[in-house]
Design a protein around this motif. Structure first.
Motif, short mmCIF file in Angstrom:
data_model
loop_
_atom_site.label_atom_id
_atom_site.label_comp_id
_atom_site.label_asym_id
_atom_site.label_seq_id
_atom_site.Cartn_x
_atom_site.Cartn_y
_atom_site.Cartn_z
N UNK A 15 0.85 -1.18 0.00
CA UNK A 15 0.00 0.00 0.00
C UNK A 15 0.90 1.24 0.00
N UNK A 16 0.61 2.18 -0.89
CA UNK A 16 1.43 3.39 -0.94
C UNK A 16 1.07 4.32 0.22
N UNK A 17 1.93 5.31 0.44
CA UNK A 17 1.77 6.21 1.59
C UNK A 17 0.45 6.96 1.56
N UNK A 18 0.02 7.42 0.38
CA UNK A 18 -1.23 8.19 0.29
C UNK A 18 -2.42 7.33 0.71
N UNK A 19 -2.48 6.10 0.23
CA UNK A 19 -3.59 5.21 0.61
C UNK A 19 -3.51 4.83 2.08
N UNK A 20 -2.28 4.64 2.58
CA UNK A 20 -2.10 4.32 3.99
C UNK A 20 -2.60 5.48 4.86
N UNK A 21 -2.21 6.71 4.49
CA UNK A 21 -2.67 7.89 5.24
C UNK A 21 -4.18 8.03 5.19
N UNK A 22 -4.78 7.81 4.02
CA UNK A 22 -6.23 7.90 3.90
C UNK A 22 -6.90 6.85 4.77
N UNK A 23 -6.32 5.65 4.82
CA UNK A 23 -6.85 4.59 5.69
C UNK A 23 -6.77 4.97 7.15
N UNK A 24 -5.65 5.56 7.56
CA UNK A 24 -5.50 6.00 8.94
C UNK A 24 -6.51 7.08 9.29
N UNK A 25 -6.74 8.00 8.36
CA UNK A 25 -7.71 9.07 8.58
C UNK A 25 -9.12 8.49 8.74
N UNK A 26 -9.45 7.52 7.90
CA UNK A 26 -10.77 6.86 8.00
C UNK A 26 -10.91 6.11 9.33
N UNK A 27 -9.82 5.46 9.77
CA UNK A 27 -9.86 4.75 11.05
C UNK A 27 -10.06 5.74 12.20
N UNK A 28 -9.38 6.88 12.14
CA UNK A 28 -9.56 7.89 13.17
C UNK A 28 -11.01 8.36 13.20
N UNK A 29 -11.59 8.58 12.02
CA UNK A 29 -12.98 9.05 11.94
C UNK A 29 -13.93 8.08 12.62
N UNK A 30 -13.51 6.82 12.73
CA UNK A 30 -14.35 5.81 13.38
C UNK A 30 -13.93 5.60 14.83
#
Length: 188
Positions: free
Chosen positions: A1-16
């Motif tokens: 997974x590239x950094x951008x997708x990883x960061x987006x995933x982390x942001x989505x996890x935080x939102x939850x």
């Protein structure tokens, strides 16, 4: 997974509600934003404020984050750039205080030379037009790609290339008379 997708995933996890994801994303982004803001503003305290405000804004938009083609890191750099621009516009012209830069060089001579070089670079960067300074810092000091910088600055890749090239030429001109005192030989 590239950094951008990883960061987006982390942001989505935080939102939850995942606080560990927020800490991980903060650990990845905040130091880079701080370095960028410190170089843009020439003031570490202001840079810390910009970094904090940038991260707060990122957390506020997390529940509504949608992959709009811009990565969370690029979004954060864009916000930080705008906050820096706002602060620079509010400032009165005058000398800026350079941030304290960490120094891992063992010898005193080497540390003095590194400090002189960093100060010369920071002074030369401060003399560049704002958009050139922003492009040069993002490209050559933060290591971002031209498409990432284009997204941050909301301009085309060709404009980034032009700003970066002009900024490098201007830096070279500003620093050209200081080679000897900064310990650079003519052939470098």
């Amino acid at each position: 997974m590239d950094a951008a997708n990883h960061d987006a995933g982390l942001l989505a996890q935080f939102a939850q509600g995942d606080r560990l994801a927020a800490q991980t994303l903060t650990d990845r982004l905040a130091p880079r934003i701080l370095r960028f803001a410190a170089r843009m503003l020439g003031d570490r305290t202001e840079a810390e404020d910009v970094t904090q405000e940038t991260m707060l804004r990122l957390w506020r938009i997390a529940p509504d984050w949608q992959d709009s083609g811009i990565a969370p890191a690029a979004w954060a750099f864009r916000v930080a750039a705008n906050l820096c621009t706002d602060r620079l516009r509010r400032r009165r012209p005058g000398p800026t205080e350079m941030p304290d830069l960490p120094d891992d060089t063992p010898g005193m001579d080497a540390r003095m030379m590194q400090t002189a070089r960093a100060a010369a670079l920071d002074a030369a960067l401060a003399a560049l037009p704002e958009r050139q300074r922003q492009a040069v810092i993002l490209r050559h000091l933060e290591g971002l790609s031209n498409p990432e910088i284009a997204a941050i600055m909301m301009i085309g890749v060709e404009a980034v290339e032009s700003l970066t090239a002009r900024g490098k030429r201007n830096l070279a001109a500003l620093l050209s008379g200081q080679k000897d005192e900064l310990g650079y030989e003519d052939d470098q």
